[in-house]
Write an enzyme that holds these catalytic residues in place. Sequence first.
Site, mmCIF file in Angstrom:
data_model
loop_
_atom_site.group_PDB
_atom_site.id
_atom_site.type_symbol
_atom_site.label_atom_id
_atom_site.label_comp_id
_atom_site.label_asym_id
_atom_site.label_seq_id
_atom_site.Cartn_x
_atom_site.Cartn_y
_atom_site.Cartn_z
ATOM 1 C CE1 TYR A 1 -38.678 12.377 -5.925
ATOM 2 C CE2 TYR A 1 -38.433 12.118 -8.758
ATOM 3 C CZ TYR A 1 -38.989 12.375 -6.879
ATOM 4 O OH TYR A 1 -36.789 11.919 -7.045
ATOM 5 C CG ASN B 1 -30.647 16.841 -1.689
ATOM 6 O OD1 ASN B 1 -30.082 16.063 -2.585
ATOM 7 N ND2 ASN B 1 -29.136 15.585 -0.420
#
Length: 250
Positions: free
Chosen positions: A151, A85
């Site tokens: 990203y 995560n």
Amino acid sequence: MTSKQRRGVIITGGGTGIGRALAHSYAEDCDVLVVGRTESTLRATAAGRDNIRVLAADLTEAGAAEHVVETALRIFARVDVLVNNAGTAAPAALVDVERAAAETQVAVNLLAPVFLTRAALDALAETHGTVLNISSSGASGGRAWPGFSVYGATKVALEFLTRTWSVELAPRGIRVVAIAAGVVASGMGVRMGSTPEQYRAFLSDTATRTPAGRVGKPEEIAWWARQLTAHEAEFATGSIAVVDGGLSLL
């Protein structure tokens, strides 16, 4: 149910936002190890929950992945679920991308899951466990994402790893799935450098553009995580669930 009977779960980025919601959800019936760089936020996640343990570690450092898995096995004696995560973002148009920021995003969002998953393979094979990768719907479906090229590229890569690992690891009884999360009110924008006012404005604007009429909640991502990693979901592998209120359909 005793500790040895409960499933063992590793959650990276467990100190805040989605990671904290994941930890609290899994802690209802699992033993959880939350991993992150900041011990104080990890301890806040674990507060009042004896079956959440904390480990402050920088997953980009050599040997960190092995240390995480060894710690989980020492405490829980098993690893059933690994949730990759942890993530970081440094929004910038290509002309403004800085090498250090780009390298950090690749190290945290891509390389850390690669080496942590590799380190956990034997433990996951023992339990016929599941790897859950947390991606972003902004990088799904062949979309462009101006200002988030690095990203987004790491999240595209994470989804590719999900599909590829699901085939590679199936013979060992390991499933690999992912959630492509939409905009969630997790506080990430403030941690990326926005002011609280700017972040609230961003969430409000996104809500108006989302078919569901709102942004997501960390607890909703945690619910989906529990479904995808449940025993009843064992026929699903390589699956990527888009949970974004329909925003990526526009």
